[in-house]
Design a protein around this motif. Structure first.
Motif, PDB file in Angstrom:
ATOM      1  N   ARG A   1       0.823  -1.212   0.000  1.00 37.89           N
ATOM      2  CA  ARG A   1       0.000   0.000   0.000  1.00 37.89           C
ATOM      3  C   ARG A   1       0.861   1.268   0.000  1.00 37.89           C
TER       4      ARG A   1
ATOM      5  N   SER B   1      -6.901  -3.089  -3.144  1.00 38.20           N
ATOM      6  CA  SER B   1      -6.465  -4.300  -2.448  1.00 38.20           C
ATOM      7  C   SER B   1      -6.050  -5.338  -3.482  1.00 38.20           C
TER       8      SER B   1
ATOM      9  N   TRP C   1      -1.519  -8.147  -6.065  1.00 38.23           N
ATOM     10  CA  TRP C   1      -1.908  -6.825  -6.544  1.00 38.23           C
ATOM     11  C   TRP C   1      -1.831  -6.805  -8.065  1.00 38.23           C
TER      12      TRP C   1
END
Length: 143
Positions: free
Chosen positions: A34, A68, A76
């Motif tokens: 992330r 996500s 990913w």
């Protein structure tokens, strides 16, 4: 892991260019992928300003698809980040690179032409899985 090579060369073993991908840290306070993006190395260089050496890389950026990992694969998905009709290309300091990244094309339903060269994969396919299963370290990073 003690060291890793990330390469960018116009000719790799006489079969075309090799432009490795890597994880670039954008936000070190975010956990896992992330806080990162994938970049593709186009060129390594350095320059000196006021007596300080700056090791840098010219990179193409990939952006995340979704917020996500893909629920089917657990990986990913990224796609080339565009600026108009061209890929977003910038210069980054080498300190922002964490390690090499391995991308797997999202193949779709079509056929790959006979004679297709692996060196064209990152320019041909529209999206890629960030392979967290390539090794233990990638699995810890790209969750």
């Amino acid at each position: 892991m003690r060291r890793e090579r990330i390469r960018s060369t116009p000719s790799w073993r006489k079969h075309g260019p090799r432009r490795d991908c890597a994880f670039a840290v954008e936000d070190q306070h975010e956990r896992g992928f992330r806080g990162m993006s994938v970049v593709r190395m186009q060129m390594f260089f350095s320059f000196t300003h006021d007596g300080v050496d700056y090791p840098c890389a010219l990179v193409d950026w990939f952006k995340k698809v979704g917020r996500s990992p893909d629920p089917d694969t657990g990986m990913w998905i990224v796609e080339p980040q565009m600026k108009g009709c061209s890929r977003l290309t910038t210069i980054i300091h080498l300190d922002t690179l964490l390690r090499g990244a391995h991308l797997i094309p999202v193949y779709g339903n079509g056929h790959i032409p006979v004679g297709f060269r692996y060196s064209h994969s990152l320019d041909t396919f529209k999206s890629f899985h960030v392979n967290k299963y390539i090794d233990h370290h990638a699995n810890e990073i790209a969750f």
